[in-house]
Motif scaffolding. Structure first.
Motif, mmCIF file in Angstrom:
data_model
loop_
_atom_site.group_PDB
_atom_site.id
_atom_site.type_symbol
_atom_site.label_atom_id
_atom_site.label_comp_id
_atom_site.label_asym_id
_atom_site.label_seq_id
_atom_site.Cartn_x
_atom_site.Cartn_y
_atom_site.Cartn_z
ATOM 1 N N MET A 1 0.843 -1.195 0.000
ATOM 2 C CA MET A 1 0.000 0.000 0.000
ATOM 3 C C MET A 1 0.879 1.246 0.000
ATOM 4 S SD MET A 1 -2.838 1.305 2.799
ATOM 5 C CE MET A 1 -4.116 0.200 2.226
ATOM 6 N N THR A 2 0.531 2.200 -0.863
ATOM 7 C CA THR A 2 1.241 3.471 -0.906
ATOM 8 C C THR A 2 0.516 4.467 -0.015
ATOM 9 O OG1 THR A 2 1.912 3.025 -3.165
ATOM 10 C CG2 THR A 2 2.123 5.277 -2.403
ATOM 11 N N GLU A 3 1.237 5.061 0.969
ATOM 12 C CA GLU A 3 0.576 5.928 1.944
ATOM 13 C C GLU A 3 1.542 7.007 2.416
ATOM 14 O OE1 GLU A 3 -1.485 5.591 6.381
ATOM 15 O OE2 GLU A 3 -1.144 3.801 5.159
ATOM 16 N N ARG A 4 1.315 8.223 1.974
ATOM 17 C CA ARG A 4 2.047 9.384 2.452
ATOM 18 C C ARG A 4 1.070 10.548 2.521
ATOM 19 N NH1 ARG A 4 5.254 7.723 -1.721
ATOM 20 N NH2 ARG A 4 4.884 9.637 -2.893
ATOM 21 N N THR A 5 1.349 11.509 3.382
ATOM 22 C CA THR A 5 0.428 12.626 3.567
ATOM 23 C C THR A 5 0.904 13.854 2.817
ATOM 24 O OG1 THR A 5 -0.217 11.816 5.753
ATOM 25 C CG2 THR A 5 -0.688 14.118 5.262
ATOM 26 N N THR A 6 0.003 14.430 2.053
ATOM 27 C CA THR A 6 0.229 15.725 1.420
ATOM 28 C C THR A 6 -0.222 16.798 2.396
ATOM 29 O OG1 THR A 6 -0.151 14.811 -0.791
ATOM 30 C CG2 THR A 6 -0.379 17.206 -0.523
ATOM 31 N N ARG A 7 0.687 17.697 2.776
ATOM 32 C CA ARG A 7 0.355 18.731 3.760
ATOM 33 C C ARG A 7 0.528 20.123 3.156
ATOM 34 N NH1 ARG A 7 -0.246 16.370 8.681
ATOM 35 N NH2 ARG A 7 0.743 14.340 8.979
ATOM 36 N N LEU A 27 1.068 11.278 -2.316
ATOM 37 C CA LEU A 27 0.672 10.871 -3.665
ATOM 38 C C LEU A 27 0.243 12.070 -4.493
ATOM 39 C CD1 LEU A 27 -1.265 7.554 -3.000
ATOM 40 C CD2 LEU A 27 0.943 7.842 -4.123
ATOM 41 N N LEU A 28 -0.092 13.173 -3.804
ATOM 42 C CA LEU A 28 -0.325 14.446 -4.470
ATOM 43 C C LEU A 28 0.764 15.418 -4.034
ATOM 44 C CD1 LEU A 28 -4.195 14.846 -4.022
ATOM 45 C CD2 LEU A 28 -2.962 13.876 -5.975
ATOM 46 N N ALA A 29 1.263 16.198 -4.985
ATOM 47 C CA ALA A 29 2.317 17.170 -4.688
ATOM 48 C C ALA A 29 1.748 18.579 -4.763
ATOM 49 C CB ALA A 29 3.473 17.026 -5.670
ATOM 50 N N PRO A 30 1.839 19.360 -3.686
ATOM 51 C CA PRO A 30 1.390 20.750 -3.736
ATOM 52 C C PRO A 30 2.459 21.645 -4.367
ATOM 53 C CG PRO A 30 2.079 20.184 -1.511
ATOM 54 C CD PRO A 30 2.292 18.957 -2.348
ATOM 55 N N SER A 41 -1.776 30.926 -3.189
ATOM 56 C CA SER A 41 -2.438 30.066 -4.165
ATOM 57 C C SER A 41 -1.574 28.833 -4.386
ATOM 58 C CB SER A 41 -2.650 30.813 -5.479
ATOM 59 O OG SER A 41 -3.286 29.993 -6.431
ATOM 60 N N VAL A 42 -2.199 27.645 -4.288
ATOM 61 C CA VAL A 42 -1.482 26.382 -4.387
ATOM 62 C C VAL A 42 -2.236 25.443 -5.319
ATOM 63 C CG1 VAL A 42 -0.701 24.329 -3.101
ATOM 64 C CG2 VAL A 42 -0.479 26.604 -2.079
ATOM 65 N N ALA A 43 -1.491 24.673 -6.130
ATOM 66 C CA ALA A 43 -2.077 23.659 -7.006
ATOM 67 C C ALA A 43 -1.653 22.278 -6.537
ATOM 68 C CB ALA A 43 -1.636 23.880 -8.450
ATOM 69 N N LEU A 44 -2.556 21.292 -6.715
ATOM 70 C CA LEU A 44 -2.267 19.908 -6.374
ATOM 71 C C LEU A 44 -2.042 19.114 -7.651
ATOM 72 C CD1 LEU A 44 -4.841 19.208 -3.527
ATOM 73 C CD2 LEU A 44 -2.353 19.195 -3.325
ATOM 74 N N VAL A 45 -0.903 18.394 -7.699
ATOM 75 C CA VAL A 45 -0.516 17.625 -8.878
ATOM 76 C C VAL A 45 -0.258 16.184 -8.461
ATOM 77 C CG1 VAL A 45 1.128 17.446 -10.785
ATOM 78 C CG2 VAL A 45 0.584 19.694 -9.820
ATOM 79 N N ALA A 46 -0.783 15.224 -9.209
ATOM 80 C CA ALA A 46 -0.516 13.810 -8.912
ATOM 81 C C ALA A 46 0.941 13.500 -9.211
ATOM 82 C CB ALA A 46 -1.428 12.924 -9.747
ATOM 83 N N THR A 47 1.604 12.758 -8.314
ATOM 84 C CA THR A 47 3.010 12.418 -8.500
ATOM 85 C C THR A 47 3.187 11.091 -9.237
ATOM 86 O OG1 THR A 47 3.076 11.332 -6.329
ATOM 87 C CG2 THR A 47 3.677 13.674 -6.428
ATOM 88 N N SER A 48 2.081 10.345 -9.397
ATOM 89 C CA SER A 48 2.138 9.067 -10.102
ATOM 90 C C SER A 48 0.736 8.738 -10.582
ATOM 91 C CB SER A 48 2.657 7.950 -9.176
ATOM 92 O OG SER A 48 1.797 7.801 -8.061
ATOM 93 N N ALA A 49 0.590 7.613 -11.257
ATOM 94 C CA ALA A 49 -0.743 7.173 -11.679
ATOM 95 C C ALA A 49 -1.603 6.974 -10.433
ATOM 96 C CB ALA A 49 -0.652 5.882 -12.472
ATOM 97 N N HIS A 56 -3.421 4.995 -0.716
ATOM 98 C CA HIS A 56 -4.078 5.718 0.372
ATOM 99 C C HIS A 56 -3.639 7.170 0.279
ATOM 100 C CE1 HIS A 56 -5.337 5.854 4.899
ATOM 101 N NE2 HIS A 56 -5.903 6.809 4.173
ATOM 102 N N VAL A 57 -4.492 7.980 -0.317
ATOM 103 C CA VAL A 57 -4.213 9.408 -0.450
ATOM 104 C C VAL A 57 -4.627 10.109 0.836
ATOM 105 C CG1 VAL A 57 -4.748 11.520 -1.712
ATOM 106 C CG2 VAL A 57 -4.513 9.359 -2.949
ATOM 107 N N ARG A 58 -3.709 10.874 1.395
ATOM 108 C CA ARG A 58 -4.003 11.678 2.587
ATOM 109 C C ARG A 58 -3.658 13.125 2.267
ATOM 110 N NH1 ARG A 58 -4.292 8.895 7.584
ATOM 111 N NH2 ARG A 58 -3.788 6.670 7.467
ATOM 112 N N VAL A 59 -4.608 14.015 2.524
ATOM 113 C CA VAL A 59 -4.391 15.445 2.300
ATOM 114 C C VAL A 59 -4.795 16.189 3.570
ATOM 115 C CG1 VAL A 59 -4.935 17.459 0.896
ATOM 116 C CG2 VAL A 59 -4.885 15.194 -0.161
#
Length: 235
Positions: A1-7, A27-30, A41-49, A56-59
């Motif tokens: 399982m892939t699990e890291r928090t985007t803060r 899994l999302l990069a700000p 102003s911040v944008a969220l970009v996927a770092t992988s498929a 497990h996406v955590r924001v």
């Protein structure tokens, strides 16, 4: 399982200086687009498929007192066939006193065979404001829907403002008491402001007991949604 928090954390800088922005990737990069006095102003970009089975996406988003954050998704997200396995998506939001968060989310598409569990926990302090757009599509064009469980809990000044749990799948799309043949749920939520529901200009509007409202449209094709009218009226 892939699990890291985007803060994403935004706080006021010293008098006359731009807001302080702290970012960390999961899994999302700000990506910082702009920072000025009292706003960012911040944008969220996927770092992988994304979204794959086992992900497990955590924001986690925190907006400090007196600051405004404009947050946007660069692109929509497709949840792919997990062959019986689940993907998880958890979001926590904290908006402090006198702060404001405006988040225009792009669609989450739950494709055939996908299983997604998603939660949103938003805490808005008295005097804070939240404006959120959330669009869910059950299945891509011409395919059967996947399954999605959405749990939402929002508080204002420590008091419950909105609690909802939706369980959506191919059966619920066809049920008259559920989606009645529609597969797209487009929702705009505002918390921290008393608004005239008629200003939404089209979608059904639920006024909350706490300051706020929810506009929602159910459609078969996302481009036919009238929720955008509420978004523009309430922005």
């Amino acid at each position: 399982m892939t699990e890291r928090t985007t803060r994403i954390t935004v706080t006021a800088g010293p008098d006359g200086t731009r807001a302080r922005v702290t970012l960390s990737s999961g899994l999302l990069a700000p990506r910082l687009l702009n920072a000025d006095v009292g706003c960012a102003s911040v944008a969220l970009v996927a770092t992988s498929a994304t979204l794959l089975a086992g992900d497990h996406v955590r924001v986690a988003v925190t907006v400090g007192a007196g600051v405004r954050l404009d947050l946007r998704d660069v692109a929509g997200t497709v949840a792919y066939d997990g062959r019986g396995a689940e993907a998880l998506w958890d979001m926590t939001i904290r908006v402090d006193q006198g702060a404001s968060l405006v988040w225009h989310g792009e669609p989450l598409v739950v494709s055939s065979g996908a299983r997604v569990r998603r939660s949103l926990d938003a805490q808005v302090a008295e005097g804070g404001r939240l404006l959120l757009r959330d669009t869910v599509s059950l299945g891509r064009t011409g395919e059967a829907p996947g399954s999605l469980v959405c749990r939402t809990r929002m508080t204002y000044a420590g008091r419950p403002a909105y609690v909802e749990e939706l369980t959506l799948d191919a059966e619920s799309v066809g049920m008259p008491g559920m989606l009645a043949g529609h597969r797209v749920i487009d929702t705009v939520t505002v918390l921290g402001r008393r608004l005239d529901p008629l200003a939404a200009g089209g979608p059904a509007v639920l006024r909350l007991d706490q300051p706020g409202a929810i506009a929602r449209d159910l459609v078969h094709d996302a481009h036919r949604s009238t929720a955008a009218r509420a978004w523009h009226a309430w922005t």
